[in-house]
Enzyme design. Structure first.
Site, mmCIF file in Angstrom:
data_model
loop_
_atom_site.group_PDB
_atom_site.id
_atom_site.type_symbol
_atom_site.label_atom_id
_atom_site.label_comp_id
_atom_site.label_asym_id
_atom_site.label_seq_id
_atom_site.Cartn_x
_atom_site.Cartn_y
_atom_site.Cartn_z
ATOM 1 N N ASN A 18 0.806 -0.723 -0.022
ATOM 2 C CA ASN A 18 0.142 0.334 0.193
ATOM 3 C C ASN A 18 1.056 0.934 -0.240
ATOM 4 O OD1 ASN A 18 -3.197 -0.665 0.156
ATOM 5 N ND2 ASN A 18 -2.494 -2.083 1.487
ATOM 6 N N ASN A 111 -6.510 5.372 7.978
ATOM 7 C CA ASN A 111 -5.643 3.944 8.283
ATOM 8 C C ASN A 111 -6.485 2.883 7.174
ATOM 9 O OD1 ASN A 111 -3.772 1.546 9.204
ATOM 10 N ND2 ASN A 111 -6.303 0.938 10.182
ATOM 11 N N HIS A 113 -7.930 -0.471 6.121
ATOM 12 C CA HIS A 113 -7.620 -1.592 7.429
ATOM 13 C C HIS A 113 -8.618 -2.791 5.660
ATOM 14 C CE1 HIS A 113 -9.159 -4.702 10.199
ATOM 15 N NE2 HIS A 113 -10.446 -4.929 9.508
ATOM 16 N N SER A 140 -11.145 -0.602 3.645
ATOM 17 C CA SER A 140 -11.858 0.923 4.300
ATOM 18 C C SER A 140 -10.384 1.020 4.381
ATOM 19 C CB SER A 140 -12.503 0.457 5.530
ATOM 20 O OG SER A 140 -13.795 -0.362 5.273
ATOM 21 N N ASP A 147 -10.795 5.008 18.985
ATOM 22 C CA ASP A 147 -11.204 3.559 19.128
ATOM 23 C C ASP A 147 -10.414 2.536 17.740
ATOM 24 O OD1 ASP A 147 -13.494 2.097 19.082
ATOM 25 O OD2 ASP A 147 -14.410 2.670 17.781
ATOM 26 N N ASP A 149 -10.043 0.275 14.590
ATOM 27 C CA ASP A 149 -10.956 0.101 13.679
ATOM 28 C C ASP A 149 -11.548 1.327 13.785
ATOM 29 O OD1 ASP A 149 -8.139 -1.263 12.602
ATOM 30 O OD2 ASP A 149 -8.854 -3.267 13.337
ATOM 31 N N ALA A 177 -7.656 -3.650 -4.476
ATOM 32 C CA ALA A 177 -8.891 -2.895 -4.389
ATOM 33 C C ALA A 177 -8.194 -1.807 -3.607
ATOM 34 C CB ALA A 177 -10.326 -3.649 -3.867
HETATM 35 C C1 GAR Z 1 -3.253 -4.416 3.871
HETATM 36 O O1 GAR Z 1 -3.626 -5.895 4.064
HETATM 37 C C2 GAR Z 1 -3.917 -3.517 4.499
HETATM 38 O O2 GAR Z 1 -4.772 -3.064 5.044
HETATM 39 C C3 GAR Z 1 -3.452 -4.611 5.990
HETATM 40 O O3 GAR Z 1 -2.097 -5.016 6.508
HETATM 41 C C4 GAR Z 1 -2.157 -4.832 5.120
HETATM 42 C C5 GAR Z 1 -0.671 -4.505 4.505
HETATM 43 O O4 GAR Z 1 -0.194 -4.839 3.355
HETATM 44 N N1 GAR Z 1 -3.490 -3.606 7.472
HETATM 45 C C6 GAR Z 1 -4.536 -3.533 8.695
HETATM 46 O O5 GAR Z 1 -4.186 -4.987 9.059
HETATM 47 C C7 GAR Z 1 -4.412 -2.869 9.966
HETATM 48 N N2 GAR Z 1 -5.668 -3.155 10.971
HETATM 49 P P1 GAR Z 1 1.070 -3.983 2.450
HETATM 50 O O6 GAR Z 1 2.109 -3.998 3.871
HETATM 51 O O7 GAR Z 1 1.772 -4.913 1.072
HETATM 52 O O8 GAR Z 1 0.424 -2.588 1.755
#
Ligand code: GAR
Length: 237
Positions: A18, A111, A113, A140, A147, A149, A177
């Protein structure tokens, strides 16, 4: 170059895909953010190497180097100040930030999620979505509050859950996505088109048509997912 680009720092703990999507978006001429630095709480995060390869300052701020969470948060805050960051984007940052830090950055920290919040907060979202039998899953982007997430939502993307999905295939579809959604959501925040006010997100949709407002909320596109038509026919009443 957009002269009014916001200075954005990214916090990661791992792969950093990301983060890479945000860096790639920031290279576009009219994107409203410049990525000024990356912070990882883990020295082995693959994303650190990707950030360096992209020519972005990448710093490790490890939890174990500090006595407690407050001291760790303060070190992150000092690093953000060093970057001159105005906005923080958490991208797979897997550590809880303390209340003081969150309060300090409230409205300026977002963030991503991997679920359609408020469903499936926390970990193992894809496994739990499969176990629950949902037909639509997704991701999302939200403002970060105390709080976990649970902060106000900015944008969401939905994907279908297919009959033969595994945790990995579903995660891959959601991740694709995420890479589209996060740059759009960050742009909205940087342009002031999404702002946190009294615990809610205010969206200013004016001028969004040119940027394609539809990209802010994705809907399942079954055509893109190469669904087997015969499988679908079996379920037609
Ligand atoms: C992603 O899927 C992100 O949405 C998730 O960790 C992954 C990181 O991947 N985040 C969470 O679960 C936060 N609660 P990436 O390091 O390749 O972006």
């Amino acid at each position: 170059m957009n002269a009014k680009r916001k200075r954005v720092a990214i916090l990661i703990s791992g792969r950093g895909s990301n983060m890479s999507a945000l860096i790639a978006a920031s290279r576009e001429a009219d994107y409203p953010a410049t990525i000024v630095g990356v912070i990882s709480d883990r020295p082995d995060a693959a994303g650190l190497r990707a950030a360096e390869a992209a020519g972005i300052a990448a710093v490790v701020v490890e939890r174990r180097s500090f006595a407690d969470r407050q001291a760790h948060d303060a070190a992150i805050d000092a690093t953000l100040a060093g970057f001159g960051a105005e906005i923080v984007a958490l991208a797979g940052y897997m550590r809880l930030l303390g209340a003081d830090f969150v309060q300090r950055w409230q409205g300026r920290m977002i963030n991503i999620h991997p679920s359609l919040l408020p469903g499936f907060k926390g970990l193992d979202t894809h496994r739990r979505a499969l176990d629950a039998g949902v037909r639509i899953h997704g991701c999302s982007v939200h403002f970060v509050t105390a709080d976990m997430d649970g902060g106000p939502l900015i944008a969401q993307a939905a994907v279908p859950v297919l009959a033969d999905d595994t945790e990995d295939s579903l995660a891959a579809r959601v991740l694709k996505a995420e890479h589209k959604l996060y740059p759009q959501a960050l742009a909205m925040v940087c342009e002031g088109r999404a702002a946190m006010e009294q615990g809610r997100t205010l969206i200013d949709a004016r001028g969004m048509v040119e940027r394609n407002a539809a990209q802010v909320l994705f809907a399942p596109d079954l055509a893109e997912e190469s669904v087997n038509i015969e499988d679908l026919a079996r379920f037609t009443p």
